[in-house]
Design a protein around this motif. Structure first.
Motif, PDB file in Angstrom:
ATOM      1  N   PRO A  45       0.843  -1.217   0.000  1.00  0.00           N
ATOM      2  CA  PRO A  45       0.000   0.000   0.000  1.00  0.00           C
ATOM      3  C   PRO A  45       0.873   1.261   0.000  1.00  0.00           C
ATOM      4  N   LYS A  46       0.376   2.323  -0.593  1.00  0.00           N
ATOM      5  CA  LYS A  46       1.187   3.513  -0.820  1.00  0.00           C
ATOM      6  C   LYS A  46       1.508   4.292   0.459  1.00  0.00           C
ATOM      7  N   PHE A  47       0.608   4.221   1.445  1.00  0.00           N
ATOM      8  CA  PHE A  47       0.785   5.059   2.634  1.00  0.00           C
ATOM      9  C   PHE A  47       0.763   4.221   3.917  1.00  0.00           C
ATOM     10  N   THR A  48       1.523   4.712   4.909  1.00  0.00           N
ATOM     11  CA  THR A  48       1.606   4.054   6.223  1.00  0.00           C
ATOM     12  C   THR A  48       1.267   5.077   7.304  1.00  0.00           C
ATOM     13  N   ALA A  49       0.401   4.690   8.226  1.00  0.00           N
ATOM     14  CA  ALA A  49       0.056   5.529   9.382  1.00  0.00           C
ATOM     15  C   ALA A  49       0.656   4.889  10.628  1.00  0.00           C
ATOM     16  N   ASN A  50       1.358   5.681  11.423  1.00  0.00           N
ATOM     17  CA  ASN A  50       2.035   5.181  12.623  1.00  0.00           C
ATOM     18  C   ASN A  50       1.583   5.991  13.840  1.00  0.00           C
ATOM     19  N   HIS A  51       0.999   5.299  14.803  1.00  0.00           N
ATOM     20  CA  HIS A  51       0.477   5.935  16.024  1.00  0.00           C
ATOM     21  C   HIS A  51       1.294   5.413  17.201  1.00  0.00           C
ATOM     22  N   ARG A  52       2.135   6.273  17.787  1.00  0.00           N
ATOM     23  CA  ARG A  52       2.999   5.860  18.894  1.00  0.00           C
ATOM     24  C   ARG A  52       2.322   6.170  20.228  1.00  0.00           C
ATOM     25  N   LEU A  53       2.265   5.145  21.089  1.00  0.00           N
ATOM     26  CA  LEU A  53       1.584   5.262  22.372  1.00  0.00           C
ATOM     27  C   LEU A  53       2.550   5.046  23.523  1.00  0.00           C
ATOM     28  N   ARG A  54       2.280   5.739  24.635  1.00  0.00           N
ATOM     29  CA  ARG A  54       3.033   5.555  25.872  1.00  0.00           C
ATOM     30  C   ARG A  54       2.069   5.058  26.939  1.00  0.00           C
TER      31      ARG A  54
END
Length: 263
Positions: A132-141
């Protein structure tokens, strides 16, 4: 005419009086500076006191109060909107699972969220793999006070889909407490050294003249925490994370004492 002459005479007398006053003030100032010159010369010629300078090192070890686990939810899509929508859905599942493990909602925080073009990937033959063309990255603490349960919590998190385990760290509620205790220990160490040197040299310590603060560094045991992924269907397994018994802080300080001769 007589009245004008009298006015001129009074003005001249007043002017001469002002000049006389100014001369007396200048002479007084000159005399004062002349009398003070010998004292200033004596101060300038006075030898600097002998000193002893010591670098002290202190250490403090305090039990950690909490652990922080850093994870990321990563999803992909052929458009930015699809990548974001997929990430939102996965993040909601992750948050629900984490809260079901006893973690409060306020103990889960977003560290970063970004969307970027997916880097190209190659198979073993060097042929490009279609992604897929795009990547979403959600960083959590995630913050937890159950230090003995950190490994189990990390395993449960990794059993969720699209999860990346990044790192874990341990900390104190009062972060300055470790540094303050290390500084006190550093001052005690500096005083011990100074007393030893003075006794060996046959002198005594006089007044404390300088305190130069050094750095304070926390030292947490290094762990091999490479990024890991688990499939959605993988069962939850406890990760072997052993929390440190204590967090170690080291401080340096330089103290300068005046040296006094023994009576």
């Amino acid at each position: 005419m007589k009245r004008s002459s009298c006015s001129a005479l009074r003005a001249e007398q007043s002017f001469q009086g002002d000049v006389s006053t100014m001369r007396r003030a200048m002479l007084a100032a000159f005399a004062a500076s002349f009398l003070a010159a010998p004292a200033l010369a004596q101060d300038a010629a006075a030898p600097r006191p002998a000193t002893i300078s010591v670098m002290g090192t202190g250490e403090a070890q305090l039990k950690p109060d909490f652990a922080r686990i850093f994870v990321a939810v990563e999803t992909q899509g052929d458009t930015v909107g699809k990548a974001v929508d997929a990430n939102r859905a996965s993040s909601e599942e992750v948050l629900a699972r984490i809260q079901s493990l006893g973690i409060k909602k306020e103990d889960i925080r977003t560290e970063n969220f970004q969307v970027f073009q997916t880097p190209p990937r190659m198979d073993n033959t060097g042929k490009e793999i279609k992604v897929p063309k795009f990547t979403a990255n959600h960083r959590l603490r995630i913050t937890t006070r159950d230090l003995d349960g950190v490994g189990r919590l990390a395993g449960e998190i990794l059993a969720s889909p699209n999860m990346l385990f990044q790192s874990v760290s341990f900390g104190l509620d009062r972060q300055e407490a470790g540094g303050d205790e290390a500084r006190r220990a550093a001052v005690r160490d500096a005083r011990r050294q100074a007393d030893l040197y003075a006794d060996a040299a046959g002198v005594t310590l006089g007044r404390l003249m300088e305190i130069r603060d050094g750095s304070v560094q926390p030292y947490e045991p290094q762990r091999d925490m490479r990024m890991m992924t688990m499939k959605a269907a993988a069962p939850a397994e406890e990760i072997p994370i052993v929390p440190p018994a204590t967090l170690r802080y080291i401080s340096n300080v330089q103290l300068v004492w005046e040296i006094a001769q023994k009576p």
